[in-house]
Design a protein around this motif. Sequence first.
Motif, PDB file in Angstrom:
ATOM      1  N   ILE A   4       0.836  -1.204   0.000  1.00  0.00           N
ATOM      2  CA  ILE A   4       0.000   0.000   0.000  1.00  0.00           C
ATOM      3  C   ILE A   4       0.868   1.250   0.000  1.00  0.00           C
ATOM      4  N   GLU A   5       1.960   1.234   0.802  1.00  0.00           N
ATOM      5  CA  GLU A   5       2.862   2.385   0.869  1.00  0.00           C
ATOM      6  C   GLU A   5       3.510   2.648  -0.478  1.00  0.00           C
ATOM      7  N   LYS A   6       3.894   1.562  -1.165  1.00  0.00           N
ATOM      8  CA  LYS A   6       4.510   1.709  -2.482  1.00  0.00           C
ATOM      9  C   LYS A   6       3.530   2.304  -3.468  1.00  0.00           C
ATOM     10  N   LYS A   7       2.292   1.815  -3.423  1.00  0.00           N
ATOM     11  CA  LYS A   7       1.280   2.324  -4.342  1.00  0.00           C
ATOM     12  C   LYS A   7       1.019   3.802  -4.074  1.00  0.00           C
ATOM     13  N   THR A   8       0.994   4.156  -2.807  1.00  0.00           N
ATOM     14  CA  THR A   8       0.769   5.553  -2.451  1.00  0.00           C
ATOM     15  C   THR A   8       1.912   6.430  -2.959  1.00  0.00           C
ATOM     16  N   TRP A   9       3.135   5.925  -2.841  1.00  0.00           N
ATOM     17  CA  TRP A   9       4.306   6.680  -3.304  1.00  0.00           C
ATOM     18  C   TRP A   9       4.235   6.903  -4.804  1.00  0.00           C
ATOM     19  N   PHE A  10       3.898   5.841  -5.561  1.00  0.00           N
ATOM     20  CA  PHE A  10       3.801   5.973  -7.019  1.00  0.00           C
ATOM     21  C   PHE A  10       2.660   6.904  -7.410  1.00  0.00           C
ATOM     22  N   THR A  11       1.593   6.851  -6.643  1.00  0.00           N
ATOM     23  CA  THR A  11       0.470   7.747  -6.910  1.00  0.00           C
ATOM     24  C   THR A  11       0.889   9.195  -6.709  1.00  0.00           C
ATOM     25  N   MET A  12       1.660   9.434  -5.655  1.00  0.00           N
ATOM     26  CA  MET A  12       2.143  10.792  -5.381  1.00  0.00           C
ATOM     27  C   MET A  12       3.067  11.282  -6.483  1.00  0.00           C
ATOM     28  N   VAL A  13       3.931  10.398  -6.963  1.00  0.00           N
ATOM     29  CA  VAL A  13       4.833  10.776  -8.059  1.00  0.00           C
ATOM     30  C   VAL A  13       4.033  11.105  -9.313  1.00  0.00           C
ATOM     31  N   ASN A  14       3.023  10.262  -9.570  1.00  0.00           N
ATOM     32  CA  ASN A  14       2.175  10.466 -10.747  1.00  0.00           C
ATOM     33  C   ASN A  14       1.452  11.809 -10.668  1.00  0.00           C
ATOM     34  N   GLU A  15       0.925  12.110  -9.478  1.00  0.00           N
ATOM     35  CA  GLU A  15       0.214  13.369  -9.284  1.00  0.00           C
ATOM     36  C   GLU A  15       1.161  14.557  -9.409  1.00  0.00           C
ATOM     37  N   PHE A  16       2.379  14.390  -8.896  1.00  0.00           N
ATOM     38  CA  PHE A  16       3.371  15.468  -8.984  1.00  0.00           C
ATOM     39  C   PHE A  16       3.709  15.776 -10.445  1.00  0.00           C
ATOM     40  N   ILE A  17       3.965  14.729 -11.225  1.00  0.00           N
ATOM     41  CA  ILE A  17       4.309  14.915 -12.639  1.00  0.00           C
ATOM     42  C   ILE A  17       3.147  15.563 -13.377  1.00  0.00           C
ATOM     43  N   HIS A  18       1.942  15.091 -13.080  1.00  0.00           N
ATOM     44  CA  HIS A  18       0.764  15.645 -13.751  1.00  0.00           C
ATOM     45  C   HIS A  18       0.562  17.117 -13.387  1.00  0.00           C
ATOM     46  N   LYS A  19       0.778  17.456 -12.116  1.00  0.00           N
ATOM     47  CA  LYS A  19       0.558  18.813 -11.634  1.00  0.00           C
ATOM     48  C   LYS A  19       1.576  19.781 -12.226  1.00  0.00           C
ATOM     49  N   TYR A  20       2.810  19.323 -12.298  1.00  0.00           N
ATOM     50  CA  TYR A  20       3.883  20.217 -12.748  1.00  0.00           C
ATOM     51  C   TYR A  20       4.355  19.895 -14.171  1.00  0.00           C
ATOM     52  N   GLU A  21       3.507  19.233 -14.944  1.00  0.00           N
ATOM     53  CA  GLU A  21       3.890  18.845 -16.307  1.00  0.00           C
ATOM     54  C   GLU A  21       4.289  20.057 -17.142  1.00  0.00           C
ATOM     55  N   GLU A  22       3.522  21.127 -17.022  1.00  0.00           N
ATOM     56  CA  GLU A  22       3.804  22.322 -17.817  1.00  0.00           C
ATOM     57  C   GLU A  22       5.155  22.921 -17.447  1.00  0.00           C
ATOM     58  N   CYS A  23       5.454  22.949 -16.150  1.00  0.00           N
ATOM     59  CA  CYS A  23       6.750  23.478 -15.695  1.00  0.00           C
ATOM     60  C   CYS A  23       7.892  22.590 -16.161  1.00  0.00           C
ATOM     61  N   ILE A  24       7.692  21.273 -16.068  1.00  0.00           N
ATOM     62  CA  ILE A  24       8.723  20.325 -16.507  1.00  0.00           C
ATOM     63  C   ILE A  24       8.971  20.484 -17.998  1.00  0.00           C
ATOM     64  N   PHE A  25       7.877  20.598 -18.764  1.00  0.00           N
ATOM     65  CA  PHE A  25       8.011  20.762 -20.220  1.00  0.00           C
ATOM     66  C   PHE A  25       8.752  22.055 -20.549  1.00  0.00           C
ATOM     67  N   ASN A  26       8.361  23.158 -19.929  1.00  0.00           N
ATOM     68  CA  ASN A  26       9.001  24.445 -20.210  1.00  0.00           C
ATOM     69  C   ASN A  26      10.482  24.412 -19.870  1.00  0.00           C
ATOM     70  N   PHE A  27      10.813  23.717 -18.784  1.00  0.00           N
ATOM     71  CA  PHE A  27      12.222  23.594 -18.395  1.00  0.00           C
ATOM     72  C   PHE A  27      13.022  22.906 -19.494  1.00  0.00           C
ATOM     73  N   PHE A  28      12.524  21.751 -19.964  1.00  0.00           N
ATOM     74  CA  PHE A  28      13.227  21.015 -21.013  1.00  0.00           C
ATOM     75  C   PHE A  28      13.256  21.801 -22.319  1.00  0.00           C
ATOM     76  N   PHE A  29      12.156  22.457 -22.643  1.00  0.00           N
ATOM     77  CA  PHE A  29      12.058  23.204 -23.892  1.00  0.00           C
ATOM     78  C   PHE A  29      13.075  24.348 -23.916  1.00  0.00           C
ATOM     79  N   LEU A  30      13.114  25.139 -22.869  1.00  0.00           N
ATOM     80  CA  LEU A  30      14.046  26.267 -22.813  1.00  0.00           C
ATOM     81  C   LEU A  30      15.488  25.790 -22.751  1.00  0.00           C
TER      82      LEU A  30
END
Length: 505
Positions: A4-30
Amino acid sequence: MESIEKKTWFTMVNEFIHKYEECIFNFFFLLCLFIAFIYGISFKIMNDGFWHIKVGEYIIKNRTIPYHDIFSWYGMSKNLQWTSHEWLFGVLSYLIYSIHGFLSAAIFMGIMNTLISFMLYKLLEIRSKSKWIALICMGSYIIMFGSEVSLAFRPIIVSLLLIPVTCILLEKNRYIAAIFVVILGINFHGGVYPIYIIVFAYYTLFKNYKYFAAVLVGVFVNPYTYGIYLYTIRSMSEMHLQKQYINEWKVTQIYDLKFSLAIIIFIVFIYILGKVKLKDILFSGSFIILSISAVRQIIFLPILALPIISPYIKPALNEFIERYIVHNEIIEYIKSKIGFFKGTLIKSIIIIAIELAIIIPNGSYCYDFFKNGMKIFRISASDCPVQAVDYINKHPEIKYSHLLSHYNDSQYLIFRGIPTFVDSRADLFLPSFNKDTNAFYDFMHAFIDLYDPQDLINKYNIKYILVNKSYSIYGILNGYKNLSVVYEDSNYCIFKVDYFIGNIY
């Protein structure tokens, strides 16, 4: 509990990437655009750029475009016809160089490479409808310069910008604007007009053929009118000679260019899994063939072949995942244990990993650039006869004589105002362009094949010879008794031809 802890951790990572996708993309793009700028500003090859600058100087000062040779003492004596199909780049390069020498040339190259990357991204985004696919494919252009292709101060740098711009305009059905861009591009770099025609054929044949006909007529809008068409026809008739002696025209040894080979394999992978239309296979395949036919054309892989097949990349990857990953027993087992493949996490991680794989080696190049003092292009005395040319310019009896210099050095001599024999405007010295000459072959046969250089000296009444000591021909000439050294430094030597000595050895 641990699962359960592992699933929660992966869920948090997934949510983080989804939330900050635009920032991550802009970072790589620039970051990609920044790397492109560094590659441009740190370009290392001037080569033909030397005489392009002098063409621009000639046009501006004389207010006329040359139709006959203006740089070679041999060409001028024969009044050889010359198609300066890159005349507008000459004007631009001279104006840029006039600002602050090679520093302004380097800044220009940095800006141009950044614009190329940006416009290529826009084209890929329009066609693929995916900013991440567009970003990764744009990165392939950038990494190619980091590993296999060198940026040079040549007209191709303008063409690499105007070709994607033309494609973007055609994607938006702005045909008239695209034709004007093509006319501009042909005056910057007339030799690539077949590429523009292929691009127009891709977008207009069988549906807007009148615009295809219009662009065929638009090619005539240059100082040489139909001469641009004749230029290519004549070039092809003598291409076997250029392929024999000029490295950039030789057939691409694709197995030595691992990244380019990877692009070709990836495109074939898309052909197999992406249900690609026959039209797109034919057009993208034509650029693959073009890139293999000559080293200098390998750049069309990321510029045109990838954009053409980009709409099929996402469907092909989904098909691959469906066939070989989703139902894979090992993957199914991992999935049941840790829930790693829930949501879009795995795809996000793969995309980020690819971006890092593209950026890290290029980032290393940027780090070294700043670490080594941000060195821009400088003329090297080991590559260019700097001191020897200083000597020649002080001795008019050498400067205005029948001076013979190596093909690789002639561009620099032109830059310094010294008439040459044969230089990198190779077509000018071939019988397909000027029937009464075969100077290109005669030079290559003597200086590259090392077959009887004395015959070349006698045939063209050579008075002085400038040669780099690292070339094989130097050892041969140094053994001739009818040659005496009038100048020598650590890299170059100038021989005077003494015709009254009987035995040449």
